[in-house]
Design a protein around this motif. Structure first.
Motif, PDB file in Angstrom:
ATOM      1  N   SER A  97       4.850  -1.486  -6.924  1.00 41.01           N
ATOM      2  CA  SER A  97       4.778  -2.416  -8.061  1.00 41.01           C
ATOM      3  C   SER A  97       3.434  -2.397  -8.771  1.00 41.01           C
ATOM      4  CB  SER A  97       5.072  -3.839  -7.589  1.00 41.01           C
ATOM      5  OG  SER A  97       6.402  -3.929  -7.146  1.00 41.01           O
ATOM      6  N   THR A  98       2.412  -1.912  -8.111  1.00 47.30           N
ATOM      7  CA  THR A  98       1.080  -1.901  -8.728  1.00 47.30           C
ATOM      8  C   THR A  98       0.859  -0.706  -9.652  1.00 47.30           C
ATOM      9  OG1 THR A  98       0.124  -0.738  -6.837  1.00 47.30           O
ATOM     10  CG2 THR A  98       0.071  -3.155  -6.798  1.00 47.30           C
TER      11      THR A  98
ATOM     12  N   SER B  83       8.601  -4.289   2.359  1.00 43.99           N
ATOM     13  CA  SER B  83       8.093  -5.286   1.427  1.00 43.99           C
ATOM     14  C   SER B  83       6.655  -4.990   1.021  1.00 43.99           C
ATOM     15  CB  SER B  83       8.191  -6.676   2.060  1.00 43.99           C
ATOM     16  OG  SER B  83       7.571  -7.629   1.248  1.00 43.99           O
ATOM     17  N   GLN B  84       5.833  -4.626   1.982  1.00 42.81           N
ATOM     18  CA  GLN B  84       4.440  -4.285   1.691  1.00 42.81           C
ATOM     19  C   GLN B  84       4.349  -3.056   0.798  1.00 42.81           C
ATOM     20  OE1 GLN B  84       2.841  -4.511   5.855  1.00 42.81           O
ATOM     21  NE2 GLN B  84       1.083  -5.335   4.744  1.00 42.81           N
ATOM     22  N   PHE B  85       5.196  -2.061   1.059  1.00 48.31           N
ATOM     23  CA  PHE B  85       5.190  -0.857   0.221  1.00 48.31           C
ATOM     24  C   PHE B  85       5.502  -1.219  -1.226  1.00 48.31           C
ATOM     25  CE2 PHE B  85       7.612   2.436  -1.956  1.00 48.31           C
ATOM     26  CZ  PHE B  85       6.684   3.466  -1.966  1.00 48.31           C
TER      27      PHE B  85
ATOM     28  N   SER C 106       5.349  -4.216  -2.773  1.00 51.32           N
ATOM     29  CA  SER C 106       4.397  -5.119  -3.414  1.00 51.32           C
ATOM     30  C   SER C 106       2.996  -4.534  -3.565  1.00 51.32           C
ATOM     31  CB  SER C 106       4.325  -6.446  -2.667  1.00 51.32           C
ATOM     32  OG  SER C 106       3.840  -6.252  -1.362  1.00 51.32           O
ATOM     33  N   GLU C 107       2.568  -3.718  -2.613  1.00 52.03           N
ATOM     34  CA  GLU C 107       1.194  -3.231  -2.650  1.00 52.03           C
ATOM     35  C   GLU C 107       1.035  -1.833  -3.239  1.00 52.03           C
ATOM     36  OE1 GLU C 107      -0.366  -3.605   1.306  1.00 52.03           O
ATOM     37  OE2 GLU C 107       0.077  -5.763   1.381  1.00 52.03           O
ATOM     38  N   LYS C 108       2.067  -1.023  -3.180  1.00 50.77           N
ATOM     39  CA  LYS C 108       1.938   0.351  -3.667  1.00 50.77           C
ATOM     40  C   LYS C 108       2.784   0.609  -4.902  1.00 50.77           C
ATOM     41  CE  LYS C 108       0.719   2.355   0.808  1.00 50.77           C
ATOM     42  NZ  LYS C 108       1.068   3.361   1.813  1.00 50.77           N
TER      43      LYS C 108
ATOM     44  N   GLN D  59       9.339  -6.039   6.641  1.00 47.13           N
ATOM     45  CA  GLN D  59       7.970  -6.350   6.234  1.00 47.13           C
ATOM     46  C   GLN D  59       7.253  -5.097   5.728  1.00 47.13           C
ATOM     47  OE1 GLN D  59       6.531  -9.249   5.892  1.00 47.13           O
ATOM     48  NE2 GLN D  59       4.557  -8.413   5.281  1.00 47.13           N
ATOM     49  N   GLU D  60       7.432  -3.982   6.421  1.00 42.55           N
ATOM     50  CA  GLU D  60       6.783  -2.739   5.997  1.00 42.55           C
ATOM     51  C   GLU D  60       7.297  -2.296   4.633  1.00 42.55           C
ATOM     52  OE1 GLU D  60       5.735   0.687   8.774  1.00 42.55           O
ATOM     53  OE2 GLU D  60       7.428   1.517   7.649  1.00 42.55           O
TER      54      GLU D  60
END
Length: 168
Positions: A131-132, A123-125, A127-129, A120-121
Motif C-alpha cells: 500500500s505504500t 496484513s503487514q505486507f 499495509s507496510e510494503k 498478520q504477516e
C-alpha cells in the motif's frame, strides 16, 4: 519474436507441463522421437525462455506440521506514462513474499499471490510494503480457504455422499 516449434516439440512441451521433468528416453519412446532430439529440444526450450522450471503440486493441507495462508491481493494502480503497469509490477515482484503476479482485466489491474505464515504477516505486507507504493490506489485481499483443483490436479476426490439416507 516468438520461437517456432514443430508439432512433436509442442507435444513434448505438453508432456512436460503435465508430468514435470521426465526421463529423456521415456519421453522419446512416448513421442516416437530420437532421444537426442528430445534432449536438444528441452535445451532449446530453456534457452528460448519457454521452459522456465518445474513445480510439484503438493496438498499442504495433508501435512499436519504445515501452517500458513495464501492470499490473493487485487491491486488497483495508476499506470506510469510510457511504462504502463510494468514499472509497478517490477517493484511488486521483487518482494520475496510474492509467489505470483498477474496483470488482470476488470475492476483491478494486478493480482498478487503470496504465501504467508499468518494473517498478520499478510496484513503487514499489504499495509507496510504494498500500500505504500506510489502507484497503488487500493487493494482487496482474499484468503484461500480450501483448494479443490490446482494446475489441473484435483485435490480431494469425493467418495460419495456420506449423509444418512432419509426416506419418507
Amino acid at each position: 519474436m516468438n520461437p517456432v516449434y514443430t508439432e512433436k516439440q509442442l507435444e513434448l512441451l505438453e508432456l512436460l507441463s503435465q508430468s514435470g521433468p521426465v526421463d529423456s528416453t521415456l519421453a522419446a519412446q512416448m513421442l516416437d522421437l530420437p532421444v537426442d532430439e528430445v534432449i536438444d529440444s528441452i535445451a532449446r526450450f530453456k534457452q528460448d525462455g519457454v521452459l522456465l522450471g518445474y513445480t510439484a503440486v503438493i496438498d499442504w493441507q495433508k501435512i499436519n506440521s504445515h501452517h500458513g495462508v495464501t492470499a490473493f491481493i487485487d491491486v488497483k494502480v495508476t499506470p506510469k506514462r510510457g511504462r504502463g503497469f510494468d514499472e509497478v509490477a517490477e517493484r511488486i515482484h521483487r518482494f520475496p513474499e510474492v509467489t505470483s503476479l498477474y496483470l488482470m482485466s476488470g475492476a483491478y489491474d494486478l493480482q498478487v499471490v503470496l504465501d504467508g505464515k499468518s494473517l498478520q504477516e499478510v496484513s503487514q505486507f499489504v499495509s507496510e510494503k504494498l500500500s505504500t507504493l506510489d502507484s497503488v490506489i487500493s487493494t482487496t485481499t482474499h484468503f484461500r480457504l480450501k483448494t479443490y483443483k490446482h494446475d489441473g490436479v484435483l485435490f480431494s476426490q469425493d467418495d460419495g455422499d456420506k449423509r444418512l439416507k432419509v426416506s419418507p
